[in-house]
Structure formats: structure tokens, C-alpha cells
Design a protein around this motif. Sequence first.
Motif, PDB file in Angstrom:
ATOM      1  N   GLY A  58       0.792  -1.219   0.000  1.00  0.00           N
ATOM      2  CA  GLY A  58       0.000   0.000   0.000  1.00  0.00           C
ATOM      3  C   GLY A  58       0.823   1.266   0.000  1.00  0.00           C
ATOM      4  O   GLY A  58       0.276   2.369  -0.032  1.00  0.00           O
ATOM      5  N   GLU A  59       2.145   1.149   0.030  1.00  0.00           N
ATOM      6  CA  GLU A  59       3.000   2.335   0.083  1.00  0.00           C
ATOM      7  C   GLU A  59       3.004   3.068  -1.256  1.00  0.00           C
ATOM      8  O   GLU A  59       2.950   2.448  -2.316  1.00  0.00           O
ATOM      9  N   THR A  60       3.084   4.388  -1.182  1.00  0.00           N
ATOM     10  CA  THR A  60       3.206   5.197  -2.383  1.00  0.00           C
ATOM     11  C   THR A  60       4.648   5.141  -2.865  1.00  0.00           C
ATOM     12  O   THR A  60       5.572   5.505  -2.142  1.00  0.00           O
ATOM     13  N   VAL A  61       4.830   4.675  -4.087  1.00  0.00           N
ATOM     14  CA  VAL A  61       6.163   4.526  -4.660  1.00  0.00           C
ATOM     15  C   VAL A  61       6.587   5.802  -5.383  1.00  0.00           C
ATOM     16  O   VAL A  61       7.728   6.225  -5.321  1.00  0.00           O
ATOM     17  N   ASP A  62       5.650   6.416  -6.068  1.00  0.00           N
ATOM     18  CA  ASP A  62       5.973   7.624  -6.827  1.00  0.00           C
ATOM     19  C   ASP A  62       4.668   8.327  -7.172  1.00  0.00           C
ATOM     20  O   ASP A  62       3.584   7.733  -7.089  1.00  0.00           O
ATOM     21  N   TRP A  63       4.772   9.590  -7.557  1.00  0.00           N
ATOM     22  CA  TRP A  63       3.598  10.328  -7.974  1.00  0.00           C
ATOM     23  C   TRP A  63       4.016  11.433  -8.929  1.00  0.00           C
ATOM     24  O   TRP A  63       5.182  11.793  -9.032  1.00  0.00           O
ATOM     25  N   ALA A  64       3.031  11.939  -9.647  1.00  0.00           N
ATOM     26  CA  ALA A  64       3.297  13.022 -10.590  1.00  0.00           C
ATOM     27  C   ALA A  64       2.049  13.876 -10.723  1.00  0.00           C
ATOM     28  O   ALA A  64       0.921  13.384 -10.573  1.00  0.00           O
ATOM     29  N   ARG A  65       2.263  15.167 -11.005  1.00  0.00           N
ATOM     30  CA  ARG A  65       1.157  16.087 -11.250  1.00  0.00           C
ATOM     31  C   ARG A  65       1.399  16.829 -12.548  1.00  0.00           C
ATOM     32  O   ARG A  65       2.529  17.215 -12.851  1.00  0.00           O
ATOM     33  N   GLU A  66       0.331  17.040 -13.308  1.00  0.00           N
ATOM     34  CA  GLU A  66       0.421  17.796 -14.556  1.00  0.00           C
ATOM     35  C   GLU A  66      -0.848  18.617 -14.708  1.00  0.00           C
ATOM     36  O   GLU A  66      -1.900  18.283 -14.144  1.00  0.00           O
ATOM     37  N   SER A  67      -0.752  19.674 -15.474  1.00  0.00           N
ATOM     38  CA  SER A  67      -1.946  20.457 -15.800  1.00  0.00           C
ATOM     39  C   SER A  67      -1.807  20.988 -17.210  1.00  0.00           C
ATOM     40  O   SER A  67      -0.699  21.249 -17.692  1.00  0.00           O
ATOM     41  N   GLY A  68      -2.950  21.134 -17.868  1.00  0.00           N
ATOM     42  CA  GLY A  68      -2.964  21.626 -19.238  1.00  0.00           C
ATOM     43  C   GLY A  68      -4.376  21.557 -19.781  1.00  0.00           C
ATOM     44  O   GLY A  68      -5.339  21.278 -19.061  1.00  0.00           O
ATOM     45  N   THR A  69      -4.523  21.806 -21.063  1.00  0.00           N
ATOM     46  CA  THR A  69      -5.845  21.785 -21.687  1.00  0.00           C
ATOM     47  C   THR A  69      -6.190  20.367 -22.128  1.00  0.00           C
ATOM     48  O   THR A  69      -5.333  19.485 -22.181  1.00  0.00           O
ATOM     49  N   ARG A  70      -7.449  20.168 -22.470  1.00  0.00           N
ATOM     50  CA  ARG A  70      -7.875  18.849 -22.952  1.00  0.00           C
ATOM     51  C   ARG A  70      -7.170  18.477 -24.254  1.00  0.00           C
ATOM     52  O   ARG A  70      -6.919  17.312 -24.515  1.00  0.00           O
ATOM     53  N   GLU A  71      -6.904  19.492 -25.061  1.00  0.00           N
ATOM     54  CA  GLU A  71      -6.207  19.234 -26.319  1.00  0.00           C
ATOM     55  C   GLU A  71      -4.797  18.699 -26.075  1.00  0.00           C
ATOM     56  O   GLU A  71      -4.195  18.078 -26.953  1.00  0.00           O
ATOM     57  N   GLU A  72      -4.265  18.932 -24.883  1.00  0.00           N
ATOM     58  CA  GLU A  72      -2.919  18.463 -24.520  1.00  0.00           C
ATOM     59  C   GLU A  72      -2.967  17.166 -23.712  1.00  0.00           C
ATOM     60  O   GLU A  72      -2.016  16.831 -23.016  1.00  0.00           O
ATOM     61  N   LEU A 129      -0.080  15.610 -21.437  1.00  0.00           N
ATOM     62  CA  LEU A 129      -0.172  15.581 -19.972  1.00  0.00           C
ATOM     63  C   LEU A 129       0.115  14.174 -19.451  1.00  0.00           C
ATOM     64  O   LEU A 129       0.908  13.987 -18.521  1.00  0.00           O
ATOM     65  N   ALA A 130      -0.573  13.175 -20.053  1.00  0.00           N
ATOM     66  CA  ALA A 130      -0.369  11.799 -19.600  1.00  0.00           C
ATOM     67  C   ALA A 130       1.055  11.341 -19.879  1.00  0.00           C
ATOM     68  O   ALA A 130       1.672  10.645 -19.068  1.00  0.00           O
ATOM     69  N   GLY A 131       1.598  11.752 -21.027  1.00  0.00           N
ATOM     70  CA  GLY A 131       2.967  11.375 -21.354  1.00  0.00           C
ATOM     71  C   GLY A 131       3.970  11.966 -20.390  1.00  0.00           C
ATOM     72  O   GLY A 131       4.913  11.299 -19.955  1.00  0.00           O
ATOM     73  N   ALA A 132       3.768  13.242 -20.014  1.00  0.00           N
ATOM     74  CA  ALA A 132       4.676  13.876 -19.059  1.00  0.00           C
ATOM     75  C   ALA A 132       4.584  13.204 -17.691  1.00  0.00           C
ATOM     76  O   ALA A 132       5.598  12.999 -17.017  1.00  0.00           O
ATOM     77  N   ALA A 133       3.355  12.841 -17.290  1.00  0.00           N
ATOM     78  CA  ALA A 133       3.198  12.139 -16.015  1.00  0.00           C
ATOM     79  C   ALA A 133       3.918  10.793 -16.048  1.00  0.00           C
ATOM     80  O   ALA A 133       4.578  10.398 -15.082  1.00  0.00           O
ATOM     81  N   ALA A 134       3.804  10.098 -17.176  1.00  0.00           N
ATOM     82  CA  ALA A 134       4.477   8.801 -17.298  1.00  0.00           C
ATOM     83  C   ALA A 134       5.983   8.961 -17.226  1.00  0.00           C
ATOM     84  O   ALA A 134       6.676   8.190 -16.555  1.00  0.00           O
ATOM     85  N   ARG A 135       6.499   9.981 -17.905  1.00  0.00           N
ATOM     86  CA  ARG A 135       7.946  10.189 -17.864  1.00  0.00           C
ATOM     87  C   ARG A 135       8.408  10.525 -16.455  1.00  0.00           C
ATOM     88  O   ARG A 135       9.530  10.200 -16.051  1.00  0.00           O
ATOM     89  N   GLY A 136       7.529  11.176 -15.688  1.00  0.00           N
ATOM     90  CA  GLY A 136       7.879  11.485 -14.316  1.00  0.00           C
ATOM     91  C   GLY A 136       8.000  10.254 -13.442  1.00  0.00           C
ATOM     92  O   GLY A 136       8.640  10.287 -12.395  1.00  0.00           O
ATOM     93  N   LEU A 137       7.386   9.153 -13.863  1.00  0.00           N
ATOM     94  CA  LEU A 137       7.434   7.918 -13.085  1.00  0.00           C
ATOM     95  C   LEU A 137       8.496   6.940 -13.592  1.00  0.00           C
ATOM     96  O   LEU A 137       8.775   5.951 -12.926  1.00  0.00           O
ATOM     97  N   GLN A 138       9.056   7.204 -14.762  1.00  0.00           N
ATOM     98  CA  GLN A 138       9.901   6.214 -15.402  1.00  0.00           C
ATOM     99  C   GLN A 138      11.135   5.857 -14.585  1.00  0.00           C
ATOM    100  O   GLN A 138      11.570   4.712 -14.578  1.00  0.00           O
TER     101      GLN A 138
END
Length: 880
Positions: free
Chosen positions: A311-325, A329-338
Motif C-alpha cells: 500500500g505504500e506510495t512509490v511515486d507520484w506526478a502532477r500535470e496540468s494543461g488543456t484537454r487538447e494536450e 499531460l499523460a505522457g509527461a506524467a508517465a515520464r515522471g514515473l519512469q
Amino acid sequence: MSTPSLDSPPDQETIKAGRLGFTGFVLDRGAGRLLGQDGEIRLRPQAFRLLEVLLEAAPRILSQDELLDQAWGVEHLSPASVKQAVSEIRQALGDDPARPSIIETVHRRGYRVITPVKPLLRAPDLSTRPLAAVPREEARTEPAPEPASTVEFPMAEPGPAPQRLRRAGALLAALALGGLSLGVASRFLPEAPGARPEPARASVPAPRPALAILGFKNLSANPQDDWLSGALSEILAFELTKAGRVRLIPGETVAAMKRELALSGSENHSRAGLGRIARNLGTDLVLTGSYLEEEGGRLRLQVLLQDARTGETVDWARESGTREELAGLAGAAARGLQATLGPAAAASPASPGSEAAILAANAGSLRLYTDALERLRLWDAPAALALLDRAAAFDPNSPFVQDALADAAFRLGFEARAREASARAAALAKNLPRQVRLGIEARSHEIRGEWDKAAAIYVELRRAWPDDLEHGLRLARAQLSAGRTPASLATIAGLRRLAPPAGDDPRLDLADGDALFRLGEYRRALEAQNRGITEAEQRGLFLVAAAGRFDRGWSLARLGRQAEALSDFAAARTLQLRTGDRGAAAASQLGRASVLQATGRTAEAWKAYSEAISTLRAAGDRRREAKALNNFASVLGDEGDYAGIMPLLERSLAIKREVGDFQGAAMTLVGMGNLLRVRGELRTSHLRIEEALDLARSLGDSFTVAYALRAFAQLLTKEGRTAEARSALEEAIWLTSRMGEGDGTAEARLALGDLEAKSGRPGQARAQFEQALAEFQRLDEPGDAAFTLLRLGGLSQDEKRYEDARARFRQAALLAQKIGNGFYEAHSHIALAEVSVLLSRPDAARAEYRRALALWEGQKNEEEAAKARQALAGLGPKRP
């Protein structure tokens, strides 16, 4: 560069730096490492992130709430989590809390770093101690260490500033040190029955961690935004798996888990809840999070990576942007976890983000596509197909839309349409990363029935990603469908060498059972199915257990254990209805109907077939509806209702032609030809069976060719064309023997035996009957064996070998009684009565007729009961 004082915050260079130096230590944010004089110092991911936050803010005091927000990024965590992490950091750094030199506790306010923090932008050489370089002219074998407080690396030009504040990735080794199992998701044929031996696992490479994406919570009040959870899940799946760092649990498997455990789409999970999820899915990590549309239309995304077992939190990421992005946004969050997920294992040659970019290129198509995937995972293929048609209109060049469209069409039985869409998907996937492209190509071959080609692709996928259980299971299925049963068993045996829980997955036992059933090894298939069902139930895999009960029902039926088979089909249906899989529930009902029909319970079989057909029609499952209509027609045939059969067969044929099920159409044409033959309409019967033969030969379908040849031989025999009938049956025997299809071989030999008997060649007839009997006995098919014994007994009776005939009939009666087949049992007693009459044993004949009469009356078969009464009356009263 000046050293920051305790009274002033570090400059922006310090904040942007990839590495931070402090009091003899280096925190390398890019690599997710903490380095000291003796090398790397291990910290839990939460403690690592907390230290990073404190160093970035030094010397500012951060409250517990600020630390929770910045280091964990989730709500409702206890402040005790901060105290525990600070204590761990102090212990790792040797910092005395009573007299701190690095982290100070400020009473009622929080914590701060009280040592100078320096930006260190050149990466240290991890093969040596992280100390200052030795002057070149005085290089030594052993570098002379400088005082720890002076550790520093030359400054380099700073790179681009991070776009957001995020947690640096900690190495997966930290998870391994905490005891996290990184495993997820055979016996070869000659193995003796009994307990499965423990497979050797030493030669299998260590598996990558398994990751399950559970979905994202919609924090806005607008349910119209719910679709974003599915879209984000799909994009993140591509981004997180493209480098081969993790094994992704398939989305359909996650959806099934939610049904089995009665979970909502994106709820927060307790530690106990995560434990249940981990056991069900066999996953190491889970990805959840939330999203919120803020004022101004901007979307705020938070992604949370958790250890599924602790149940421990291993990593997290936050992003913000428009729906068109959204893809960005999801890609940047994924890279933050890589970084947390470790080094890349199987880098793709495709351009970065190519899958996500294609998927999210059209917002309208993306929404329809993700909604359709959800419907498919809820077994609502008609709704999914309608959504995918609209998605294809928005974006006709999306390989993902075409691939899903092919899946939905195939599930509903629209095979021609499925083949067209799958071919288009494969063509459009040429520039996608290898694993994605090969998966689409393999599914295209499966839909076209090109099982050898599909198997070849799964071999390639398995070689590239040997720890992926899903590729292996698909390979085993493709090999089995291609008729390469020993190869399928060998593949399953190899999969058992994977680390648990993948190597212990209950689906391996069920796959074993499928292959053994195909070989006619029904008892061993039953043993494998028993193991699979038990393990699936223990893990809470109720849909897998239901599938196992369905398979076991057929094995039990083959072994003559009809009551147990009916119980399994009923239990499978109950589980499938509970979880909403109406198509599978109807298939279980069809299995039940088949057993009822085989045991002479035609009224109950009629009802079961009717219910199954109604369910399939409501579910839009055209393929199985057509097959059920065929089977329903056979019930009417058992009852002699020939007038009602043809309309059912015509409906079945129309559906199969509509959906492009040509193999099924050939089977129905054979059934129509058989009915027309019984009616005496021989010319029309010829046309139907010849059409079936031509269709089956054009498909290269040896099974259906052999089936049609057996029907053709019966027609030719009725026309007196014995030589041609014999030739047709010999070809059927050759085809089925080559395929290893024991049932078909035995059926053809049985028909050839009848032909030889009618041709006045009893020796040849007996040879064929004996071979058919031996095959049915090898396959553990007591019903068919009983029928063949009746044929052999009849042959002996015609030859006036009455004692041999009596022995055969007695054996048939015992077999029929054992499996509860009252129809064959009653016929056996009638045959025994007739032989007793020929042997001048009227009392024995009378007893046999009475046994038969009781059975006919129990089956409510008044026609046969009347014949038995008439035969009894013909014997006259019993002599005193």
C-alpha cells in the motif's frame, strides 16, 4: 559560486540542479540515488522524496501538511508518515535528532535542513567513492580522500528547467529490498496423473514488475468527463510500457477483477483492498489518480504509483494543461514515473509517444474509442460496435479503432467484417512500436483463422519478452487452434517456469485441460481443470473459475458423469450471470442443454436451448445464436418433429451467411442435407451436401470436410452407390486420422461398418466396428461405446452367434446405466429380450422387456413403451 547561507534560500540554480550536495552527501534526483562516502545509501521512495523536498526548500521550514502535499501528493495521510520518514533519513545520514547537523525539528512548526546545499550538475562515477578528483599529475592507485564536507563537482551549464514540481524516481531495488515480489502474470504430455511436479525456474530471467492501471477518479461534478479516466489509462499504458520496464496487466483483466471484487471504477483503495487486488491480478504495482477541470478549462491530473502489496506510495506526478494536450499531460506524467520503474529493457524503434499521439490525434474518436473499450470489457459488444463505427468515421486511419472494431465484430459473429477491419488495423500499425504492432498483427491472423501465423508472432513476442505470461497463453491457444497440441502443451510447460504468481496462474491448468481434452485424455484434462478451478477460487478469480467449470462440464460429460456435468454447467452459468457475461452464461446453458439431450431428457433440453437462444439474441451474439439454433434443431429431430427442424436450420444458415461464418454455414448445410435425406428428398439433399463440401474444401477445413463426407456417404448408400459411399468414408477416415481427431475417425468407421454390413460383408463390418469401439473406449466415451456395442451385438445376432450378441448387449446396457443414458439402456434391454426369444428363454425375454418398458415410461416415450407392451403380450403369460 557562493555558498548559500542558513538565513537565505538557495538561488534558482540550486532549485533546478539535477544533483544536490550537502554535508558529504549527494542526492542525485535524475538517477533517484542518495550517495555517501561509502557509495549508495538506500532509502524508501517516500523518504527519498521527503529529503528532496527539504533540500529544495532549505533553509525554509516546511510544515507537516506541506511535506505531505509535496512528498506524497495524496490526501488523508497521517502526520506520523512524515515523522517516520524523517527518522529513517536521520538514521541513514547518521544525524542525531538531539543535536542535529542536517535536519532540524522546529517545535510546532515543522522541519528544515540546516546544512548548506550546493548544486552539483556533473554526474558522479558510481564505480568509485563519490569524492573530489585527484590531480592528474599525481594520479594514484588509491585516491586520497578529501574531507567529506568539501565534496563537490565542477559546475556545468544547467539544462532546461523542469516543467513542474515532481517526485524524482527511486530505484526499484528499494522495492526488492522491502521484500516485494516482482513476479506476476507445464506439464508435458507423458506426465503421469497426479500432483503437478514443482517446475524448475532457474533458467528463466528475473521478471519485470507487473503494473495494473486501475483508473482515475473524476473530481469534477460533471459525469460527462468520466470518459477521461479510460482515455488517460490507455495513454499511460502506452507510455509506461513502451520502454519495456514493466509488464502491463491487460485492461480486460483489470475490468474482470473489478467485477469479481465488486469494485467501482476509480475508488481509493485501502491497504487490505490493494492486497486483494494484488492477489487477484498477480500485480506488483498499481496506478491510480484523479483529474479535475479547473476554472478556465484547464485540466489538473494527479497520478499515483503504489506498491500493491504494502500500500505504500512509490511515486507520484502532477500535470496540468488543456484537454487538447491530454496525450502530452499523460505522457509527461508517465515520464515522471519512469525513473522509479528502472532502466529500459526493450526500447522501441518507433518515435517517442507515437502510439499515444495516434490515439489522441482526434478527440472525438478518442472518447468514442475509450467508451467502446469499456463496453467491450463489460461484454456489451453491440454497444461497443456502434461506438467504434462512429469513432472510425471520425478517424478512419486509427489502427487502434480498427483493431477494436474487429474484436467487437468478431465477438458478434460478423466474421467478414472483422477480417476486413483487422487487416486494415494491421496495415495501419506498420509504424507502431514492435510489441504493439505485433499484437495487432497476431489478432488479425487469429480472426482470419491463420493460427500458424498467429503462433509465429506470439513466439517472436515471447522471445522478446519472456516474462510476459499473456504472450505465452496466447501462443498456447494459437498452437492448439492450429492443431499442434503437443507444441501447446510444451508452451504451457515453459510458462510454468515463470516466477510466481505467473508460473502458478490457474489459467495454465485450464490451458493444459483444453489441450488434454483435445487429445481425448479426458481424465487427465479433468485433473488439470480441478487444479485450475481450486486455485482460481482461492485467488478470487471467479470468472476464471466459471470458465474452468464450463470446461470441466464437458470433460465430465465425456466421462459419463452426466449429473456432475450438469451441476458444473449450472454453477458456471450462475457465476457468469452474476458478473454480467451473458454470452458466456448462454454458452454454459447450451452445454447443459446438450447433456440433457444426450441423456434423453428432451423436454428439459428444449427449455434450456430456448432460454440460451433468447439470451444470445438479446446479447447480439449472432454466431452462437446460429449454433444454438442448429442444436435446437437436433432436439426436434430426437423427438421426430421433422417439420420443425428445417425452419430452425434455415434461420441458422441465414445468420451464418450474414455474419460470414462460412465454416458454420457448411455444418448447417450438412444438417439440412441429412434432414432432406430422411424426408426422401434425395436430389435436394445432394445439392445441400455438395455445397457444404465445396465450401469446406475452399476453406481448407478438414474437420468439416470429413463431417460432410460422412453425411454424403449415407446419402450415397441410400441411393445404392455403395462404392462411392465407401470411398467417401475412407477419405473421411484418412482426414480425421491425420488431424488426430479421434471422434471423427470413430464415427467414420462406425458408418463404414454399417455400410459393409448392408453390403453383405460381415467380416469387414466387424473389423470397422471393433476399431470404432476401441477408439471410443480410448477416448472414454461410454455413450458412443454403448452404441457401437449394440451394432456389434446386432451383427452377431444376424450371424446367429447369439451368446456373443447377448454379451455385447449386456455390456452396452451396463455402460448406458453407468452414465444414466436411459435411451441406450432401454434399447439394450430390448435387444437382450429379442436374443432371449431366439434362445428360447421366454422368462429372460419377459424380464428384459419389463426393464425396457420401465425405462421408456420413465422417459415418457409412449411410442416405444407401447412397442414393449406389445412384445410382452406376444410372449404370453408366464408359465407356472
